[in-house]
Design an enzyme around this catalytic site. Structure first.
Site, PDB file in Angstrom:
ATOM      1  N   ASP A  95    -153.931 -78.902 116.601  1.00 25.92           N
ATOM      2  CA  ASP A  95    -154.335 -78.005 117.740  1.00 25.92           C
ATOM      3  C   ASP A  95    -154.265 -78.950 119.065  1.00 25.92           C
ATOM      4  OD1 ASP A  95    -154.423 -75.595 119.314  1.00 25.92           O
ATOM      5  OD2 ASP A  95    -156.718 -75.655 119.271  1.00 25.92           O
ATOM      6  N   HIS A 148    -145.240 -81.017 121.793  1.00 25.98           N
ATOM      7  CA  HIS A 148    -144.877 -80.665 120.561  1.00 25.98           C
ATOM      8  C   HIS A 148    -144.255 -81.715 119.723  1.00 25.98           C
ATOM      9  CE1 HIS A 148    -146.407 -76.737 120.762  1.00 25.98           C
ATOM     10  NE2 HIS A 148    -145.452 -76.291 121.660  1.00 25.98           N
ATOM     11  N   SER A 186    -148.096 -70.452 113.419  1.00 32.81           N
ATOM     12  CA  SER A 186    -148.823 -69.182 112.701  1.00 32.81           C
ATOM     13  C   SER A 186    -148.093 -68.234 112.990  1.00 32.81           C
ATOM     14  CB  SER A 186    -150.199 -69.309 113.291  1.00 32.81           C
ATOM     15  OG  SER A 186    -150.211 -68.726 114.567  1.00 32.81           O
ATOM     16  N   ASN A 192    -148.264 -67.377 116.238  1.00 34.02           N
ATOM     17  CA  ASN A 192    -147.641 -67.950 117.421  1.00 34.02           C
ATOM     18  C   ASN A 192    -146.281 -67.331 117.815  1.00 34.02           C
ATOM     19  OD1 ASN A 192    -148.472 -71.285 116.078  1.00 34.02           O
ATOM     20  ND2 ASN A 192    -149.536 -69.938 117.474  1.00 34.02           N
ATOM     21  N   ILE A 248    -161.248 -71.314 112.463  1.00 30.59           N
ATOM     22  CA  ILE A 248    -160.215 -71.654 111.516  1.00 30.59           C
ATOM     23  C   ILE A 248    -158.861 -70.618 111.934  1.00 30.59           C
ATOM     24  CG2 ILE A 248    -161.777 -72.476 109.923  1.00 30.59           C
ATOM     25  CD1 ILE A 248    -161.346 -69.634 108.329  1.00 30.59           C
ATOM     26  N   SER A 249    -158.996 -69.888 112.770  1.00 29.59           N
ATOM     27  CA  SER A 249    -157.778 -69.170 113.368  1.00 29.59           C
ATOM     28  C   SER A 249    -156.955 -68.523 112.309  1.00 29.59           C
ATOM     29  CB  SER A 249    -156.953 -70.140 114.219  1.00 29.59           C
ATOM     30  OG  SER A 249    -157.731 -70.258 115.261  1.00 29.59           O
ATOM     31  N   GLU A 301    -165.413 -78.342 103.382  1.00 30.90           N
ATOM     32  CA  GLU A 301    -166.411 -79.050 104.486  1.00 30.90           C
ATOM     33  C   GLU A 301    -165.317 -78.904 105.779  1.00 30.90           C
ATOM     34  OE1 GLU A 301    -169.411 -79.665 104.299  1.00 30.90           O
ATOM     35  OE2 GLU A 301    -169.502 -79.211 102.226  1.00 30.90           O
TER      36      GLU A 301
END
Length: 238
Positions: free
Chosen positions: A14, A31, A59, A62, A189-190, A201
């Site tokens: 991100d 990018h 994603s 996106n 966590i999207s 973790e």
């Protein structure tokens, strides 16, 4: 560093856009810089000895970004698949892509298919790229597949277990992540690997992805090594 190396690290890359904005550059530059950071991180991961890494590359959400940015990302993806295939092969990396391929351009799907086939026997490291991917979408698709099996009398509802469900996911041959790293300071966590991250973790890094380095990876692993992974069990008392 040899003790407590995670078997599988998942990364939410991100901050490319914020990195570019801070430098008054077009988002496309962010990018591109992010792709360079990925290349360097994979070199570090191989040196450290991490068997599996999964990267949240694009994603399902996106797709709602401006068309010009999507085209920049897809163009970068094409070039990356073409330019890095030989490097992956030479380094012994197996590439696996997860996500909804039907939304990707046909030539990109072909590049992905070719890359997966050519690297299928490599065993130094497995790199999973999540493209056009959403965790909810993955769970819905797995549920749909099992529902069809039940309707066709190929599966009894009583036989459905967590293990069986996991085998219907995109990641059926990939172990769940031990560690999730997210850059840019965001702490969520999207819609990424919702099922697989149940006991992972998590380490959140303030840096934007293009600035993430080998040292940052080592720091995240050190943070992971400090954790007491109990998988829901009570802590031991001495």
């Amino acid at each position: 560093m040899t003790k407590g190396i995670p078997n599988h690290i998942a990364v939410i890359m991100d901050g490319n856009g914020r990195w570019a904005k801070a430098r008054r550059l077009p988002r496309a530059f962010g990018h591109r810089k992010g792709a360079e950071a990925l290349r360097e991180l994979l070199k570090a991961a191989i040196d450290i000895g991490i068997p599996y890494m999964t990267f949240y590359s694009f994603s399902s959400e996106n797709w709602s970004r401006p068309q010009s940015e999507i085209e920049d990302i897809m163009g970068l993806l094409r070039r990356y698949l073409q330019s890095e295939l030989a490097t992956f092969h030479q380094a012994g990396i197996r590439l696996k892509v997860i996500g909804e391929r039907s939304r990707l351009a046909k030539d990109i799907v072909q590049l992905i298919d070719d890359a997966e086939k050519q690297t299928a026997e490599n065993d130094k490291m497995t790199v999973v790229m999540a493209l056009s991917y959403g965790g909810r979408q993955e769970i819905v698709e797995a549920s749909r597949q099992m529902a069809i099996q039940v309707l066709n009398n190929e599966l009894s509802p009583d036989d459905i277990t967590e293990e069986l469900f996991g085998k219907s996911l995109y990641t059926k041959d990939i172990p769940d992540p031990d560690l999730l790293i997210r850059t840019s300071g965001e702490m969520r966590i999207s819609n990424f690997l919702l099922w697989q991250l149940a006991y992972s973790e998590m380490v959140f890094v303030e840096k934007n992805w293009p600035d993430f380095t080998r040292d940052d990876l080592l720091w995240a692993i050190e943070e992971y090594q400090k954790r007491d992974r109990r998988y829901g069990a009570a802590a031991e008392t001495g």
